[in-house]
Design a protein around this motif. Structure first.
Motif, PDB file in Angstrom:
ATOM      1  N   MET A   1     120.973 -35.437 -22.680  1.00 28.65           N
ATOM      2  CA  MET A   1     121.030 -35.680 -24.123  1.00 28.65           C
ATOM      3  C   MET A   1     120.313 -36.965 -24.507  1.00 28.65           C
ATOM      4  O   MET A   1     119.914 -37.172 -25.628  1.00 28.65           O
ATOM      5  CB  MET A   1     122.496 -35.752 -24.581  1.00 28.65           C
ATOM      6  N   ASN A   2     120.125 -37.859 -23.533  1.00 28.20           N
ATOM      7  CA  ASN A   2     119.462 -39.126 -23.797  1.00 28.20           C
ATOM      8  C   ASN A   2     120.226 -40.001 -24.790  1.00 28.20           C
ATOM      9  O   ASN A   2     119.640 -40.771 -25.548  1.00 28.20           O
ATOM     10  CB  ASN A   2     118.030 -38.906 -24.313  1.00 28.20           C
ATOM     11  N   LYS A  25     112.211 -43.990 -20.699  1.00 25.99           N
ATOM     12  CA  LYS A  25     110.828 -43.660 -20.371  1.00 25.99           C
ATOM     13  C   LYS A  25     109.991 -43.389 -21.611  1.00 25.99           C
ATOM     14  O   LYS A  25     108.783 -43.650 -21.619  1.00 25.99           O
ATOM     15  CB  LYS A  25     110.778 -42.456 -19.423  1.00 25.99           C
ATOM     16  N   SER A  26     110.624 -42.852 -22.658  1.00 26.51           N
ATOM     17  CA  SER A  26     109.901 -42.582 -23.903  1.00 26.51           C
ATOM     18  C   SER A  26     110.172 -43.670 -24.945  1.00 26.51           C
ATOM     19  O   SER A  26     109.945 -43.465 -26.142  1.00 26.51           O
ATOM     20  CB  SER A  26     110.304 -41.219 -24.476  1.00 26.51           C
ATOM     21  N   PRO A  61     114.691 -52.675 -21.519  1.00 25.53           N
ATOM     22  CA  PRO A  61     114.241 -53.946 -22.089  1.00 25.53           C
ATOM     23  C   PRO A  61     113.100 -53.846 -23.087  1.00 25.53           C
ATOM     24  O   PRO A  61     112.844 -54.787 -23.834  1.00 25.53           O
ATOM     25  CB  PRO A  61     113.788 -54.731 -20.850  1.00 25.53           C
ATOM     26  N   LYS A  62     112.399 -52.710 -23.127  1.00 24.01           N
ATOM     27  CA  LYS A  62     111.163 -52.647 -23.908  1.00 24.01           C
ATOM     28  C   LYS A  62     111.347 -52.267 -25.366  1.00 24.01           C
ATOM     29  O   LYS A  62     110.532 -52.661 -26.211  1.00 24.01           O
ATOM     30  CB  LYS A  62     110.183 -51.654 -23.263  1.00 24.01           C
ATOM     31  N   ALA A  63     112.376 -51.477 -25.684  1.00 23.77           N
ATOM     32  CA  ALA A  63     112.447 -50.944 -27.042  1.00 23.77           C
ATOM     33  C   ALA A  63     113.863 -50.577 -27.454  1.00 23.77           C
ATOM     34  O   ALA A  63     114.635 -50.063 -26.637  1.00 23.77           O
ATOM     35  CB  ALA A  63     111.560 -49.699 -27.164  1.00 23.77           C
ATOM     36  N   ALA A  66     111.139 -46.460 -30.378  1.00 24.28           N
ATOM     37  CA  ALA A  66     109.715 -46.485 -30.731  1.00 24.28           C
ATOM     38  C   ALA A  66     109.320 -45.353 -31.668  1.00 24.28           C
ATOM     39  O   ALA A  66     108.134 -45.054 -31.809  1.00 24.28           O
ATOM     40  CB  ALA A  66     108.859 -46.442 -29.467  1.00 24.28           C
ATOM     41  N   GLY A  67     110.305 -44.714 -32.330  1.00 24.45           N
ATOM     42  CA  GLY A  67     109.981 -43.703 -33.325  1.00 24.45           C
ATOM     43  C   GLY A  67     110.535 -42.332 -33.004  1.00 24.45           C
ATOM     44  O   GLY A  67     111.385 -42.175 -32.128  1.00 24.45           O
TER      45      GLY A  67
END
Length: 370
Positions: A1-2, A25-26, A61-63, A66-67
């Motif tokens: 489900m993320n 990852k996305s 850590p990155k986001a 992102a949309g």
């Protein structure tokens, strides 16, 4: 489900709901299933008297987010040329309902906007009652590069920015940092990236039975004071006067010419903005200009209703699927726009994006005014 949900119990027995986007990852891009599941859990927490506060965050850590997950949308558009794919009608209705639900949420809803906060991520952040940014935050509405337009309520929040900054950010997809977000009213608090656990500990110690808003504000103020020295240098408010001058023009064609010339500007922020615009979608530029003008006097519900109309019509035109192909699928970075020249985009095509693309009542007609 993320997605990951948990509940923490405080000293007085009150519970904090935590919703974590978990598609690292996305960069935690939102799929339709994630949007529906998040909305369902938030509804349940809103009705649960033991849940006193909700924290929305993104893992990794990155986001933060992102949309939206636009690859599948673009594929559906290619499979239904000239039509509105069923997936698009479902996705945008669900996403805008979720954003509206957050805007009108009956309990304190804190959004931790670290790292990349792009597109749909901005929709979530701007909908929260407490919008937190950090030293790593990079906020943007980058749709000019993929042939869509700044949606998820951006018609409203861009139109409220000082001077011409909203138009500038919409046309160039320029990133803003945490200090910019505070300056422009797009964030409420600036905290360090390592203060999230401290925030949660503080929330669990509050007495949620009395003077909640005062206690919550004191906690956030105290944490923010510890992070003041981590604030980056302001980027866009100091450049506002110059941006206002460049965009003091009569139409979007003049704006495109003015900003495209910035590609060789000595200021790297301006040169990057000019390059992004000049490689972006001319139809999107027309839509940005029109949507911000139309949104100035719209209610929150009317903004989402207008954007739903625009999004479905974008799916009927070739620019969106071509932009996603070039930027995110094939990654050749050379989109072949149907209208590559800002001066040749037909006005009737622009205006057609604001015409209904369904039969009967507006699918979001039940959103009550905010």
């Amino acid at each position: 489900m993320n997605l990951h949900f948990e509940e923490l119990t405080g000293s007085d027995g009150a519970r904090i709901g935590i919703a974590s986007l978990d598609a690292e990852k996305s960069l935690n891009a939102l799929s339709l299933s994630m949007i529906l599941a998040l909305g369902e859990r938030l509804d349940a927490w809103a009705k649960d008297p033991n849940i006193v506060c909700v924290l929305l965050r993104g893992n990794g850590p990155k986001a933060f987010c992102a949309g939206g997950e636009v690859r599948s949308l673009a594929q559906a558009c290619r499979e239904h040329p000239g039509e509105v794919p069923p997936l698009a009608a479902q996705f945008f209705a669900a996403e805008y309902r979720l954003d509206y639900r957050l805007h009108t949420y009956p309990k304190p809803l804190i959004c931790w906007g670290h790292g990349y906060v792009l597109g749909g991520g901005m929709g979530l952040l701007q909908s929260a009652s407490v919008r937190i940014v950090t030293p790593s935050s990079r906020l943007a509405m980058p749709e000019i590069s993929i042939g869509l337009y700044p949606d998820v309520g951006a018609s409203g929040f861009l139109s409220r920015l000082p001077g011409k900054l909203g138009v500038f950010l919409g046309l160039t997809g320029a990133h803003i940092n945490g200090r910019d977000a505070l300056d422009l009213g797009l964030a409420d608090r600036f905290l360090r990236d390592d203060q999230q656990d401290e925030l949660l500990d503080g929330l669990l110690q509050l007495n949620w039975q009395e003077q909640t808003s005062m206690q919550l504000n004191s906690l956030l103020k105290s944490l923010a004071q510890e992070a003041v020295d981590q604030q980056p240098e302001a980027q866009w408010l100091p450049r506002r006067a110059q941006i206002d001058e460049w965009l003091d023009v009569g139409d979007v064609r003049c704006a495109w010419r003015a900003l495209s010339q910035l590609r060789e500007h000595a200021d790297p922020l301006f040169s990057r903005a000019g390059k992004t615009l000049s490689e972006g979608c001319p139809l999107t530029a027309h839509l940005v200009w029109e949507q911000i003008e139309r949104a100035r006097h719209l209610s929150l519900a009317q903004v989402f209703q207008m954007e739903y109309t625009m999004s479905l019509n974008c799916c009927r035109h070739p620019e969106f699927s071509e932009g996603v192909r070039a930027r995110l699928i094939d990654k050749d970075q050379t989109p072949h726009w149907h209208w590559p020249d800002i001066n040749t985009v037909p006005e009737k095509v622009v205006q057609a994006h604001f015409n209904k693309a369904w039969d009967g009542r507006h699918p979001l007609a039940d959103l009550s005014d905010y």
